[in-house]
Design an enzyme around this catalytic site. Structure first.
Site, PDB file in Angstrom:
ATOM      1  N   HIS A  76     -43.624  -1.569   6.499  1.00 54.24           N
ATOM      2  CA  HIS A  76     -43.532  -2.293   5.226  1.00 54.24           C
ATOM      3  C   HIS A  76     -44.757  -3.182   5.090  1.00 54.24           C
ATOM      4  CE1 HIS A  76     -39.150  -1.744   3.807  1.00 54.24           C
ATOM      5  NE2 HIS A  76     -39.432  -0.790   4.668  1.00 54.24           N
ATOM      6  N   TYR A 205     -36.178 -10.527  -1.659  1.00 52.26           N
ATOM      7  CA  TYR A 205     -35.528 -11.818  -1.411  1.00 52.26           C
ATOM      8  C   TYR A 205     -35.392 -12.481  -2.775  1.00 52.26           C
ATOM      9  CZ  TYR A 205     -36.709 -11.453   3.594  1.00 52.26           C
ATOM     10  OH  TYR A 205     -36.813 -11.066   4.908  1.00 52.26           O
ATOM     11  N   PRO A 294     -30.744 -16.461   9.713  1.00 51.55           N
ATOM     12  CA  PRO A 294     -31.286 -15.098   9.637  1.00 51.55           C
ATOM     13  C   PRO A 294     -32.453 -14.890   8.670  1.00 51.55           C
ATOM     14  CG  PRO A 294     -29.123 -15.216   8.582  1.00 51.55           C
ATOM     15  CD  PRO A 294     -29.346 -16.541   9.251  1.00 51.55           C
ATOM     16  N   LYS A 298     -36.172 -13.585  12.331  1.00 60.60           N
ATOM     17  CA  LYS A 298     -37.026 -13.983  13.456  1.00 60.60           C
ATOM     18  C   LYS A 298     -36.358 -13.875  14.828  1.00 60.60           C
ATOM     19  CE  LYS A 298     -40.872 -14.807  11.529  1.00 60.60           C
ATOM     20  NZ  LYS A 298     -41.346 -13.456  11.329  1.00 60.60           N
ATOM     21  N   TYR A 386     -44.494 -14.255   8.534  1.00 60.99           N
ATOM     22  CA  TYR A 386     -43.508 -13.182   8.362  1.00 60.99           C
ATOM     23  C   TYR A 386     -43.867 -11.976   9.235  1.00 60.99           C
ATOM     24  CZ  TYR A 386     -39.940 -10.374   6.038  1.00 60.99           C
ATOM     25  OH  TYR A 386     -38.830  -9.602   5.773  1.00 60.99           O
TER      26      TYR A 386
HETATM   27  C1  DHB Z   1     -32.844  -8.002   7.419  1.00 57.44           C
HETATM   28  C2  DHB Z   1     -32.325  -9.201   7.852  1.00 57.44           C
HETATM   29  C3  DHB Z   1     -32.998 -10.363   7.578  1.00 57.44           C
HETATM   30  O1  DHB Z   1     -32.512 -11.543   7.999  1.00 57.44           O
HETATM   31  C4  DHB Z   1     -34.190 -10.356   6.877  1.00 57.44           C
HETATM   32  O2  DHB Z   1     -34.815 -11.523   6.614  1.00 57.44           O
HETATM   33  C5  DHB Z   1     -34.709  -9.158   6.477  1.00 57.44           C
HETATM   34  C6  DHB Z   1     -34.026  -7.978   6.748  1.00 57.44           C
HETATM   35  C7  DHB Z   1     -32.104  -6.750   7.702  1.00 57.44           C
HETATM   36  O3  DHB Z   1     -31.030  -6.815   8.313  1.00 57.44           O
HETATM   37  O4  DHB Z   1     -32.570  -5.681   7.311  1.00 57.44           O
END
Ligand code: DHB
Length: 397
Positions: A76, A205, A294, A298, A386
């Site tokens: 990605h 997001y 989440p 990370k 990121y």
């Molecule tokens: C996923 C989980 C995340 O916390 C994130 O920021 C991006 C992707 C996932 O489970 O695909």
């Protein structure tokens, strides 16, 4: 009858951190035993986040765990932020010339377990640790019972707690399981897996008056999506129709492709850093040492940083007897831990609306999002974090 196993490094937890450490130590000729109370199927079947940073992908491939991530993972090159319906793309290749890989954590675990089996040292599944003893001696021990009810003891030179957020290794290291710096959040994520084609090429997001929504993916047939919810919500009480409505309301500019929902769960948010990462010959790493919310995925990526620092310290200790790098482990690991704590907190606070947010709070966070999306330097800062900061420590060959 207690079965005693003697090894150089006893590792609690067959998660990504414990398994990667065992792999790297073995490359330096150091013996270890990895134990986990769960079965292999339970471990490989756990649903976790899907994003592997570019430095984490390199460690897995270059250290010889597996290069499957480059062959089967989806690269990605950017992510999208949707703010009240307005899309902004962060172009990682343009900003920092790096990418991330969409490669679910259970696939990383599958690769790591396969590598341990390939190299002749399979983890001991079904071995539940009950305590870690004698931390401040030269022979710390892990004491536990197998799922068959047999007592076992692992006698080691060093014990590593990679046993997740319910870590029992924290007790000898920190004095109690809860001894650390905490932050709780007044929201959680409702997560679903749906059998449907992807709705977007890249992760979205989204932040709107309805709250936060994240559109992620697993593969061309299964999608992973999340929306902001009450931390006390019972996942089973939300109907499929309500789930699709909430997700769709959050990403108004994109039409979601729907399909059967095959899994529903609520993910609690917490930031945590243990007060201590070492006591004598016992060390903490990964979720045993810290938890991040989440947003930004990370958790595992950060755990690999601890692994690399501890691998370096243990290689030096077993080669020379010097404890200098073991002494330096907490300080070295904590630098990245606090950077990742900050990033996860920042992404979380910028993209969610707290239930008690005032008008000022909401407008300020829109100002923050406009500052980030409107500045190339700020975009590069987000992208750099990121895709993953360089680990700053090698020793993975
Ligand atoms: C996923 C989980 C995340 O916390 C994130 O920021 C991006 C992707 C996932 O489970 O695909």
């Amino acid at each position: 009858m207690t079965t005693t196993i003697r090894t150089q490094v006893g590792i609690l937890g067959a998660g990504p951190a414990g398994l990667l450490l065992a792999h790297l130590l073995q490359k330096a000729g150091i013996d270890s035993v990895v134990i986990d109370g769960k079965s292999r199927d339970e471990i490989e079947g756990t649903v976790k986040a899907g994003i592997v940073e570019s430095p984490a992908a390199r460690v897995l491939a270059e250290s010889g765990v597996s290069d499957r991530i480059y062959r089967e993972g989806a690269k990605h090159d950017g992510i999208e932020f949707h703010v009240d319906g307005n899309a902004h793309r962060f172009d990682f290749q343009d900003l920092v010339q790096k990418s991330v890989y969409l490669y679910p954590q259970h696939e990383v675990l599958t690769d790591l377990i396969a590598a341990r089996i390939r190299d002749g040292v399979p983890p001991l599944f079904g071995h539940l640790a009950e305590s870690v003893q004698d931390a401040e001696t030269t022979r710390p021990r892990i004491v536990g019972t197998t799922t068959e009810g047999e007592a076992f003891e692992i006698s080691a030179d060093v014990v590593v707690g990679a046993d997740g957020s319910g870590s029992i290794a924290r007790i000898p290291v920190c004095g109690s399981q809860r001894n650390g710096h905490y932050r709780e959040y007044p929201f959680a994520w409702y997560g679903v897996l749906a059998e449907a084609p992807p709705s977007s090429d890249e992760l979205i997001y989204s932040r709107s008056e309805q709250g936060f929504v994240l559109i992620s993916t697993r593969d061309k047939n299964v999608q992973r999506m999340y929306f902001q919810c009450d931390p006390l919500l019972d996942a089973s009480t939300v109907s499929d129709a309500e789930i699709w409505d909430t997700l769709q309301a959050g990403v108004s500019g994109t039409t979601l492709k729907q399909g059967p929902i095959i899994r529903k769960d609520v993910l609690r948010f917490r930031s945590f850093v243990a007060h201590e990462l070492r006591k004598g010959r016992v060390f903490l790493m990964g979720d045993a040492a810290h938890t991040v919310p989440p947003t930004g995925a990370k958790g595992m990526n950060l755990a690999f940083s601890d692994v690399l620092w501890l691998n370096q310290a243990l290689r030096s200790f077993f080669a020379t007897g010097s404890e200098a790098l073991m002494d330096a482990y907490p300080e070295n690991a904590l630098q990245r831990i606090w950077k990742a704590q900050h990033f996860s907190y920042w992404m979380t606070s910028m993209l969610h609306i707290a239930p008690d947010a005032t008008e000022f709070d909401k407008l300020r966070s829109l100002g923050e999002l406009a500052s980030v999306t409107g500045s190339r330097s700020a975009q590069a800062y987000l992208a750099e974090n990121y895709v993953g900061l360089d680990y700053g420590v090698g020793d993975w060959d």
